[in-house]
Design a protein around this motif. Structure first.
Motif, PDB file in Angstrom:
ATOM      1  N   MET A   1      -8.013   6.118   0.541  1.00 20.52           N
ATOM      2  CA  MET A   1      -7.071   6.352   1.601  1.00 20.52           C
ATOM      3  C   MET A   1      -6.824   5.058   2.372  1.00 20.52           C
ATOM      4  O   MET A   1      -5.824   4.959   3.129  1.00 20.52           O
ATOM      5  CB  MET A   1      -7.161   7.657   2.480  1.00 20.52           C
ATOM      6  CG  MET A   1      -6.142   8.185   3.464  1.00 20.52           C
ATOM      7  SD  MET A   1      -4.730   8.249   2.653  1.00 20.52           S
ATOM      8  CE  MET A   1      -4.721  10.070   1.940  1.00 20.52           C
ATOM      9  N   GLN A   2      -8.232   4.595   2.770  1.00 22.19           N
ATOM     10  CA  GLN A   2      -8.238   3.309   3.548  1.00 22.19           C
ATOM     11  C   GLN A   2      -7.237   2.301   3.163  1.00 22.19           C
ATOM     12  O   GLN A   2      -6.443   1.672   3.984  1.00 22.19           O
ATOM     13  CB  GLN A   2      -9.568   2.706   3.473  1.00 22.19           C
ATOM     14  CG  GLN A   2      -9.676   1.324   4.306  1.00 22.19           C
ATOM     15  CD  GLN A   2     -10.958   0.526   3.697  1.00 22.19           C
ATOM     16  OE1 GLN A   2     -12.012   1.387   3.474  1.00 22.19           O
ATOM     17  NE2 GLN A   2     -10.934  -0.674   4.021  1.00 22.19           N
ATOM     18  N   HIS A   3      -7.210   2.129   1.792  1.00 25.72           N
ATOM     19  CA  HIS A   3      -6.184   1.210   1.279  1.00 25.72           C
ATOM     20  C   HIS A   3      -4.684   1.683   1.061  1.00 25.72           C
ATOM     21  O   HIS A   3      -3.832   0.955   1.291  1.00 25.72           O
ATOM     22  CB  HIS A   3      -6.444   0.580  -0.143  1.00 25.72           C
ATOM     23  CG  HIS A   3      -7.795   0.127   0.049  1.00 25.72           C
ATOM     24  ND1 HIS A   3      -7.905  -0.948   0.946  1.00 25.72           N
ATOM     25  CD2 HIS A   3      -8.967  -0.043  -0.765  1.00 25.72           C
ATOM     26  CE1 HIS A   3      -9.010  -1.493   0.769  1.00 25.72           C
ATOM     27  NE2 HIS A   3      -9.779  -0.866  -0.352  1.00 25.72           N
ATOM     28  N   LEU A   4      -4.626   2.913   0.788  1.00 25.90           N
ATOM     29  CA  LEU A   4      -3.217   3.724   0.505  1.00 25.90           C
ATOM     30  C   LEU A   4      -2.391   3.856   1.622  1.00 25.90           C
ATOM     31  O   LEU A   4      -1.247   3.622   1.812  1.00 25.90           O
ATOM     32  CB  LEU A   4      -3.316   4.813  -0.248  1.00 25.90           C
ATOM     33  CG  LEU A   4      -2.298   5.627  -1.119  1.00 25.90           C
ATOM     34  CD1 LEU A   4      -2.291   4.360  -2.448  1.00 25.90           C
ATOM     35  CD2 LEU A   4      -2.796   6.900  -1.699  1.00 25.90           C
ATOM     36  N   LEU A   5      -3.095   4.238   2.793  1.00 30.19           N
ATOM     37  CA  LEU A   5      -2.245   4.595   4.003  1.00 30.19           C
ATOM     38  C   LEU A   5      -1.603   3.545   4.654  1.00 30.19           C
ATOM     39  O   LEU A   5      -0.177   3.680   4.900  1.00 30.19           O
ATOM     40  CB  LEU A   5      -3.180   5.377   4.835  1.00 30.19           C
ATOM     41  CG  LEU A   5      -2.267   6.090   5.968  1.00 30.19           C
ATOM     42  CD1 LEU A   5      -1.854   7.302   5.649  1.00 30.19           C
ATOM     43  CD2 LEU A   5      -3.107   6.498   7.381  1.00 30.19           C
ATOM     44  N   PRO A   6      -2.193   2.357   4.696  1.00 34.71           N
ATOM     45  CA  PRO A   6      -1.425   1.329   5.273  1.00 34.71           C
ATOM     46  C   PRO A   6      -0.195   0.914   4.508  1.00 34.71           C
ATOM     47  O   PRO A   6       0.722   0.097   4.874  1.00 34.71           O
ATOM     48  CB  PRO A   6      -2.677   0.155   5.305  1.00 34.71           C
ATOM     49  CG  PRO A   6      -3.547   0.698   5.319  1.00 34.71           C
ATOM     50  CD  PRO A   6      -3.368   2.039   4.334  1.00 34.71           C
ATOM     51  N   LEU A   7      -0.023   1.214   2.986  1.00 39.31           N
ATOM     52  CA  LEU A   7       1.004   0.739   2.297  1.00 39.31           C
ATOM     53  C   LEU A   7       2.239   1.398   2.465  1.00 39.31           C
ATOM     54  O   LEU A   7       3.172   0.838   2.592  1.00 39.31           O
ATOM     55  CB  LEU A   7       0.667   0.762   0.814  1.00 39.31           C
ATOM     56  CG  LEU A   7      -0.606  -0.113   0.267  1.00 39.31           C
ATOM     57  CD1 LEU A   7      -1.052   0.204  -1.116  1.00 39.31           C
ATOM     58  CD2 LEU A   7      -0.540  -1.416   0.833  1.00 39.31           C
ATOM     59  N   GLY A   8       2.131   2.801   2.581  1.00 40.14           N
ATOM     60  CA  GLY A   8       3.297   3.542   2.700  1.00 40.14           C
ATOM     61  C   GLY A   8       3.404   4.405   4.002  1.00 40.14           C
ATOM     62  O   GLY A   8       4.527   5.105   4.059  1.00 40.14           O
ATOM     63  N   GLY A   9       2.512   4.410   4.672  1.00 42.44           N
ATOM     64  CA  GLY A   9       2.399   5.244   5.889  1.00 42.44           C
ATOM     65  C   GLY A   9       2.157   6.675   5.466  1.00 42.44           C
ATOM     66  O   GLY A   9       1.875   7.150   4.270  1.00 42.44           O
ATOM     67  N   PRO A  10       2.008   7.545   6.637  1.00 45.61           N
ATOM     68  CA  PRO A  10       1.460   8.929   6.454  1.00 45.61           C
ATOM     69  C   PRO A  10       2.340   9.697   5.367  1.00 45.61           C
ATOM     70  O   PRO A  10       1.767  10.395   4.477  1.00 45.61           O
ATOM     71  CB  PRO A  10       1.724   9.618   7.570  1.00 45.61           C
ATOM     72  CG  PRO A  10       1.202   8.678   8.668  1.00 45.61           C
ATOM     73  CD  PRO A  10       2.046   7.447   8.004  1.00 45.61           C
ATOM     74  N   ALA A  11       3.871   9.485   5.412  1.00 42.48           N
ATOM     75  CA  ALA A  11       4.838  10.284   4.692  1.00 42.48           C
ATOM     76  C   ALA A  11       4.437  10.000   3.166  1.00 42.48           C
ATOM     77  O   ALA A  11       4.680  10.767   2.318  1.00 42.48           O
ATOM     78  CB  ALA A  11       6.162   9.947   5.196  1.00 42.48           C
TER      79      ALA A  11
END
Lengths: 122, 425
Positions: free
Chosen positions: B35-45
């Protein structure tokens, strides 16, 4: 008494600092407190229940390198490094018990209080 | 501590990202590092669906996973994803992620994610060092030396050089070095032109290169080339260079396939983000040293989500492939057409000013709108919005170049689409 949602939004750093552990445990939202070196020294019961991890294994350990890895990026951890005064609510996704879980985080830091807080509202 | 809690702690602390998802990309399990890497890529949605979260920087993952027919097995190991196109590594942000994909069952996939930005930077330095060390270890039998002036004219050459290349002194001295040394293969993304190598040597003090060289009789040989600055004259452009050329046995591994794999977008055949990033950096250097113009066109397909909704992902894929085919056929030879994200493309135009870029972009815009695309459910027509910018407009900052072209593109999006904008309204 304020209701829980507005308390998540309004409770101040000073209020949190003035509370005893058992008072923080009774809050409906998660409370994580840590020192400037990110070593956690507050982990309330609500947060422990959500994550499934007991406070003993979180306290005394650098938070962002262990259980809080999902916040170890420019959206959370970097902000504590860059901003001495911080009070902001960010929508986020945590991985509580390895399930993606949408939450709101409130990031709190102040130049005159050494402990910084992350509040977690599910 | 209970076993369940031990297991949880193990997963919470794991320093590699682990994600389980279904065929649609919906995430069923994920650990904090992922999640540390995934969240900044596309945002929470976007963070509840693996493919959606990765859409902007690795749109190929959906088709790579989708085209794997077996129910079990490793789909892709260590697939490199260039997540940040910024020139310098930004604090708290990885530049390159490595992703492995495994299929666990008919509808179950697993991905790992880890930050390999440091390894990639190290690899780059090692590649240089490798050439350097082999130059030292292989022993020196015969090496040619030429001396080159600041304007890249050959001033002198030694006898070994003449022997190695089969060229007499008269054929070499007074000529431009670009006519004598072989220009690296234009398809090879790692290679800079002879002139660029001299620019880098002027900047860094030295430059190392390894590749094919040609003798006067046309015969190819593998050559290690070291360019060193001779003069420490403060005035730029006044340095002279020594060039040492070594005739050595070629390396055994043929890197052709690897280069294609690392530089092309799987689905469309356009260049990928990594190659775009690399070319942009190289062309910026050329822009600085030679003052040749450099333009960028950003292109985004209009209403692409509606096409995906109506014709499904295979329909959307057919559109992306057709647009890439059109652009690759039309683009100037030295231009790079790359897929940067889902339906987002970029056309990098070395040597072209804003006006020319705008004309090329308009032709492309027309061609895309004119070309109907055959899909299983019928013909699809698609249009694109395009924004152009020139590096001179932003004082040479490639980050600002991308931002300016993007802002013009989004102005087109807001004001009717299917058009090109090359000025800021």
């Amino acid at each position: 008494m304020l209701d829980n949602i507005s308390q998540f939004e309004t409770i101040s750093l000073q209020d949190l600092e003035a509370m005893e552990d058992d008072e923080r445990d009774r809050l409906s939202f998660g409370v994580i407190g840590m020192q400037a070196d990110t070593v956690a020294d507050v982990y309330n019961a609500t947060e422990s229940q959500m994550s499934g991890v007991a406070p003993d294994s979180v306290l005394g350990v650098p938070f962002f390198e262990t259980i809080g890895q999902c916040m170890n990026n420019f959206m959370v951890a970097q902000r504590f490094e860059d901003e001495r005064e911080l009070d902001d609510i960010v929508p986020y996704v945590l991985t509580l018990r390895m399930r993606p879980q949408r939450v709101r985080l409130r990031l709190l830091a102040s130049a005159d209080i050494s402990r910084q807080y992350i509040l977690v509202e599910r | 501590m209970s076993n369940d809690e031990k297991l949880l702690q193990f997963l919470y602390a794991c320093p590699v990202g682990l994600i389980e998802f279904d065929a649609s990309g919906r995430i069923t399990m994920i650990n904090p590092h992922a999640m540390q890497h995934l969240l900044p890529l596309g945002g929470p949605a976007a963070s509840e669906n693996f493919f959606t979260a990765m859409e902007n920087c690795a749109p190929e993952l959906r088709s790579i996973a989708g085209s794997y027919t077996s129910d079990h097995g490793t789909i892709r190991g260590s697939h490199r994803i260039f997540v940040d196109l910024a020139e310098k590594r930004r604090k708290g942000r990885p530049q390159v992620l490595s992703c492995s994909l495994v299929k666990l069952g008919a509808e179950r996939f697993m991905a790992t994610l880890s930050d390999i930005s440091d390894e990639v930077a190290r690899e780059h330095r090692l590649r240089q060092a490798d050439t350097w060390f082999s130059a030292l270890i292989d022993g020196i039998n015969d090496y040619g030396v030429i001396v080159v002036s600041g304007d890249l004219t050959v001033i002198s050459a030694n006898r070994s050089f003449s022997r190695q290349t089969g060229r007499s002194f008269e054929q070499v001295i007074g000529r431009s070095v670009g006519d004598i040394l072989l220009t690296p293969d234009a398809d090879d993304p790692g290679m800079d032109s002879v002139e660029d190598q001299f620019c880098m040597a002027a900047r860094d003090g030295w430059n190392l290169y390894e590749g094919w060289e040609r003798r006067a009789n046309g015969e190819r040989y593998w050559c290690q080339r070291l360019i060193v600055v001779r003069d420490e004259d403060e005035k730029a452009g006044d340095s002279t260079f020594s060039v040492i050329l070594r005739d050595v046995p070629p390396r055994e591994s043929d890197s052709g396939d690897l280069i294609t794999m690392l530089t092309r977008d799987d689905l469309t055949g356009a260049s990928n983000r990594m190659y775009f990033h690399k070319t942009l950096r190289r062309e910026k250097l050329r822009w600085q040293s030679r003052k040749d113009p450099l333009s960028l066109v950003m292109l985004d397909l209009d209403h692409f989500k509606a096409i995906n909704d109506r014709f499904g992902h295979p329909g959307g894929d057919a559109v992306l492939c057709a647009v890439a085919r059109t652009a690759l056929a039309m683009k100037p030879a030295n231009a790079v057409f790359a897929r940067l994200g889902g339906e987002e493309f970029a056309l990098l135009l070395p040597g072209r000013g804003l006006q020319e870029a705008s004309r090329i972009a308009s032709d492309l815009c027309d061609a895309i709108a004119r070309t109907p695309i055959e899909a299983a459910q019928g013909k699809i027509t698609v249009t694109a919005s395009l924004g152009c910018a020139e590096l001179g407009e932003v004082q040479g900052s490639t980050d600002d170049l991308i931002e300016l072209a993007d802002s013009r593109l989004y102005h087109v999006k807001r004001t009717g689409r299917n058009r090109v904008l090359a000025t800021t309204p």
